[in-house]
Motif scaffolding. Structure first.
Motif, PDB file in Angstrom:
ATOM      1  N   UNK A 333       0.822  -1.205   0.000  1.00 43.64           N
ATOM      2  CA  UNK A 333       0.000   0.000   0.000  1.00 43.64           C
ATOM      3  C   UNK A 333       0.857   1.256   0.000  1.00 43.64           C
ATOM      4  N   UNK A 334       2.012   1.190   0.656  1.00 42.67           N
ATOM      5  CA  UNK A 334       2.899   2.352   0.652  1.00 42.67           C
ATOM      6  C   UNK A 334       3.447   2.628  -0.745  1.00 42.67           C
ATOM      7  N   UNK A 335       3.769   1.568  -1.492  1.00 43.32           N
ATOM      8  CA  UNK A 335       4.193   1.737  -2.875  1.00 43.32           C
ATOM      9  C   UNK A 335       3.072   2.373  -3.709  1.00 43.32           C
ATOM     10  N   UNK A 336       1.850   1.959  -3.474  1.00 43.78           N
ATOM     11  CA  UNK A 336       0.722   2.545  -4.199  1.00 43.78           C
ATOM     12  C   UNK A 336       0.563   4.022  -3.857  1.00 43.78           C
ATOM     13  N   UNK A 337       0.699   4.358  -2.589  1.00 41.33           N
ATOM     14  CA  UNK A 337       0.588   5.754  -2.169  1.00 41.33           C
ATOM     15  C   UNK A 337       1.648   6.609  -2.859  1.00 41.33           C
ATOM     16  N   UNK A 338       2.888   6.135  -2.868  1.00 42.16           N
ATOM     17  CA  UNK A 338       3.959   6.912  -3.483  1.00 42.16           C
ATOM     18  C   UNK A 338       3.761   7.056  -4.987  1.00 42.16           C
ATOM     19  N   UNK A 339       3.148   6.080  -5.622  1.00 37.43           N
ATOM     20  CA  UNK A 339       2.936   6.158  -7.065  1.00 37.43           C
ATOM     21  C   UNK A 339       1.869   7.173  -7.432  1.00 37.43           C
ATOM     22  N   UNK A 340       0.850   7.341  -6.579  1.00 38.84           N
ATOM     23  CA  UNK A 340      -0.280   8.190  -6.937  1.00 38.84           C
ATOM     24  C   UNK A 340      -0.226   9.579  -6.310  1.00 38.84           C
ATOM     25  N   UNK A 341       0.530   9.764  -5.243  1.00 40.69           N
ATOM     26  CA  UNK A 341       0.483  11.028  -4.522  1.00 40.69           C
ATOM     27  C   UNK A 341       1.822  11.738  -4.422  1.00 40.69           C
ATOM     28  N   UNK A 342       2.903  11.167  -4.918  1.00 40.01           N
ATOM     29  CA  UNK A 342       4.220  11.789  -4.833  1.00 40.01           C
ATOM     30  C   UNK A 342       4.888  11.789  -6.209  1.00 40.01           C
ATOM     31  N   UNK A 343       6.114  12.300  -6.244  1.00 33.48           N
ATOM     32  CA  UNK A 343       6.871  12.375  -7.492  1.00 33.48           C
ATOM     33  C   UNK A 343       7.777  11.173  -7.713  1.00 33.48           C
ATOM     34  N   UNK A 344       7.641  10.127  -6.937  1.00 33.75           N
ATOM     35  CA  UNK A 344       8.630   9.064  -6.952  1.00 33.75           C
ATOM     36  C   UNK A 344       8.717   8.381  -8.315  1.00 33.75           C
ATOM     37  N   UNK A 345       7.606   8.239  -9.023  1.00 36.56           N
ATOM     38  CA  UNK A 345       7.648   7.555 -10.317  1.00 36.56           C
ATOM     39  C   UNK A 345       8.391   8.374 -11.364  1.00 36.56           C
ATOM     40  N   UNK A 346       8.480   9.683 -11.175  1.00 31.63           N
ATOM     41  CA  UNK A 346       9.202  10.540 -12.111  1.00 31.63           C
ATOM     42  C   UNK A 346      10.643  10.747 -11.678  1.00 31.63           C
ATOM     43  N   UNK A 347      10.853  10.893 -10.376  1.00 34.41           N
ATOM     44  CA  UNK A 347      12.172  11.235  -9.863  1.00 34.41           C
ATOM     45  C   UNK A 347      13.124  10.045  -9.917  1.00 34.41           C
ATOM     46  N   UNK A 400      14.896  16.673   0.171  1.00 36.21           N
ATOM     47  CA  UNK A 400      14.209  15.737  -0.729  1.00 36.21           C
ATOM     48  C   UNK A 400      15.170  14.669  -1.233  1.00 36.21           C
ATOM     49  N   UNK A 401      16.407  15.041  -1.511  1.00 32.64           N
ATOM     50  CA  UNK A 401      17.395  14.076  -2.001  1.00 32.64           C
ATOM     51  C   UNK A 401      17.742  13.051  -0.920  1.00 32.64           C
ATOM     52  N   UNK A 402      17.883  13.523   0.315  1.00 36.26           N
ATOM     53  CA  UNK A 402      18.198  12.608   1.418  1.00 36.26           C
ATOM     54  C   UNK A 402      17.013  11.689   1.704  1.00 36.26           C
ATOM     55  N   UNK A 403      15.805  12.246   1.711  1.00 37.47           N
ATOM     56  CA  UNK A 403      14.611  11.434   1.975  1.00 37.47           C
ATOM     57  C   UNK A 403      14.394  10.386   0.884  1.00 37.47           C
ATOM     58  N   UNK A 404      14.819  10.695  -0.340  1.00 37.56           N
ATOM     59  CA  UNK A 404      14.635   9.742  -1.432  1.00 37.56           C
ATOM     60  C   UNK A 404      15.437   8.464  -1.198  1.00 37.56           C
ATOM     61  N   UNK A 405      16.586   8.575  -0.568  1.00 33.76           N
ATOM     62  CA  UNK A 405      17.412   7.396  -0.337  1.00 33.76           C
ATOM     63  C   UNK A 405      16.886   6.523   0.795  1.00 33.76           C
ATOM     64  N   UNK A 406      15.912   7.018   1.535  1.00 38.70           N
ATOM     65  CA  UNK A 406      15.331   6.223   2.621  1.00 38.70           C
ATOM     66  C   UNK A 406      13.936   5.719   2.261  1.00 38.70           C
ATOM     67  N   UNK A 407      13.549   5.833   0.993  1.00 35.76           N
ATOM     68  CA  UNK A 407      12.263   5.302   0.575  1.00 35.76           C
ATOM     69  C   UNK A 407      12.383   3.815   0.272  1.00 35.76           C
ATOM     70  N   UNK A 408      11.238   3.156   0.250  1.00 35.84           N
ATOM     71  CA  UNK A 408      11.225   1.725  -0.025  1.00 35.84           C
ATOM     72  C   UNK A 408      11.503   1.427  -1.500  1.00 35.84           C
ATOM     73  N   UNK A 409      11.240   2.412  -2.350  1.00 36.02           N
ATOM     74  CA  UNK A 409      11.608   2.254  -3.758  1.00 36.02           C
ATOM     75  C   UNK A 409      13.116   2.078  -3.894  1.00 36.02           C
TER      76      UNK A 409
END
Length: 417
Positions: A333-347, A400-409
């Motif tokens: 569900x967290x992966x789904x949240x990041x795909x629909x509500x954040x920039x993770x799929x683009x970044x 944002x760059x530091x937080x990106x490295x701690x994501x489950x993606x």
């Protein structure tokens, strides 16, 4: 006999009440005098009330005019600092709404709406101020330098691009906003480019803001219903037409023919891993959650799955404790949240990393050039606001760059590599 007295006795029979003519006349004249006195007092009181009302109205008008005078002087400063504060709030607290309820989600919703409104409103204020001054001052040049930062703010933080799924369907509205807001910022730049020593830092921040705003619009488009569904349709390959002709020919000739689908996302060993029998492992749970997310994310866009897919899920979840199963579902569900509500799929793509590097480098160069710029003629508070915008932009990108490295993606991609 006095006619007046006769008239009084005719119309006012005072004797019936035990009064004489003199007494009744005296009482009548006293009543008239009291009436006149009351009218005079009422007139004085009415005049006092009117004067009080006029004086209070003058005070109100004075306070309103004083407020508008202060607002005309500091409107851009207040709105742009408010917008920077909203960006800082969103980057830290937007992701917490997944596990929160009550006041915090409402505050995030309000900040999400106010951030877009404040940035667009501030761009309009700067544009009006520039058009109102035929002769440009150093303050006009400095406020023109602020306008590209609003494009950075309209791009928003990585932690939130949409508050609801319906916001993703408004990607075309954001595309129009990108065109108009960037056009307005470009007009402000053109109006002040003459004799403006800050034209090059302004151009650098403008390019960085354009990249970030485009990034958000792209993220909204990718997460929209039709685009997301289209991205899940598999590519049949170059031999699909020949394969289907051969298949139907064999079926028509009553020869044995069967279509077998081979999953490219991984087999049961991919999802379960080799360490499945070694007990619960957090990284392994992340890998399982990512596998199921990649395979079954089409449920959100009404895609149909077969009974084989259902049996595959049951096979993966056999011999698992309820805690382990819920952990995998939470990660999915967290992966789904990041795909629909954040920039993770683009970044998280290489092109997104290049955009991040370019935008951060340009803002850093603008910061260095502004430090070297001579500050003569600039107000200290205006200079402080400029430093706050530059430091805020660099800090937001760094966070944002530091937080990106701690994501489950990122954890999943590192496992796959």
């Amino acid at each position: 006999m006095d006619p007046f007295r006769v008239q009084l006795t005719d119309y006012f029979p005072f004797q019936a009440y035990g009064l004489s003519i003199k007494e009744s006349s005296r009482d009548t004249h006293g009543y008239i005098e009291r009436e006149r006195e009351g009218q005079r007092c009422a007139g004085e009181m009415g005049g006092s009330v009117i004067s009080i009302m006029l004086s209070s109205g003058q005070i109100t008008i004075y306070m309103i005019s004083k407020f508008w005078k202060i607002w005309d002087e500091w409107d851009v400063h207040g709105v742009i600092l408010l917008n920077l504060s909203l960006q800082i709030f969103l980057i830290f607290f937007a992701s917490l709404r997944k596990r929160s309820k009550g006041f915090l989600p409402r505050a995030i919703w309000l900040a999400y709406l106010l951030a877009d409104w404040a940035a667009s409103y501030c761009v309009g204020l700067i544009s009006n101020n520039q058009k109102a001054h035929s002769t440009k001052t150093t303050r006009d040049h400095l406020t023109a330098f602020w306008s590209p930062f609003l494009l950075l703010h309209l791009g928003g933080p990585n932690t939130i691009t949409a508050y609801a799924l319906e916001d993703n369907e408004l990607w075309l509205r954001h595309l129009l906003g990108l065109i108009f807001q960037s056009g307005t910022a470009a007009c402000i730049f053109v109006l002040t480019v003459h004799d403006n020593s800050l034209w090059f830092p302004t151009l650098l921040v403008f390019v960085a803001g354009l990249i970030k705003y485009t990034e958000r619009t792209r993220a909204l488009y990718v997460a929209s219903f039709n685009a997301f569904r289209q991205s899940l349709v598999p590519d049949p390959g170059p031999d699909y037409g020949r394969f289907m002709v051969e298949f139907y020919s064999r079926r028509k000739a009553r020869l044995p023919a069967q279509i077998v689908t081979i999953s490219k996302l991984g087999s049961s060993s991919d999802a379960g891993g080799k360490n499945g029998s070694q007990g619960p492992n957090e990284l392994e749970a992340v890998r399982k959650g990512f596998f199921f997310f990649q395979k079954f994310r089409g449920i959100i866009v009404d895609m149909i799955y077969s009974f084989d897919d259902r049996r595959e899920i049951r096979r993966h979840m056999e011999n698992k404790t309820p805690g382990e199963v819920l952990e995998v579902i939470e990660i999915e569900l967290n992966f789904m949240y990041e795909s629909f509500y954040t920039k993770v799929t683009v970044v998280r793509k290489w092109f997104g990393y290049c955009n991040k590097f370019v935008s951060f480098t340009f803002v850093l160069l603008a910061f260095g050039l502004f430090i070297l710029e001579e500050k003569r003629g600039l107000d200290k508070f205006d200079t402080g606001v400029t430093y706050a915008l530059l430091c805020g932009a660099l800090a937001l990108d760094t966070i944002a760059f530091v937080m990106h490295f701690f994501t489950e993606y990122t954890a999943t991609l590192s496992l796959e590599s």
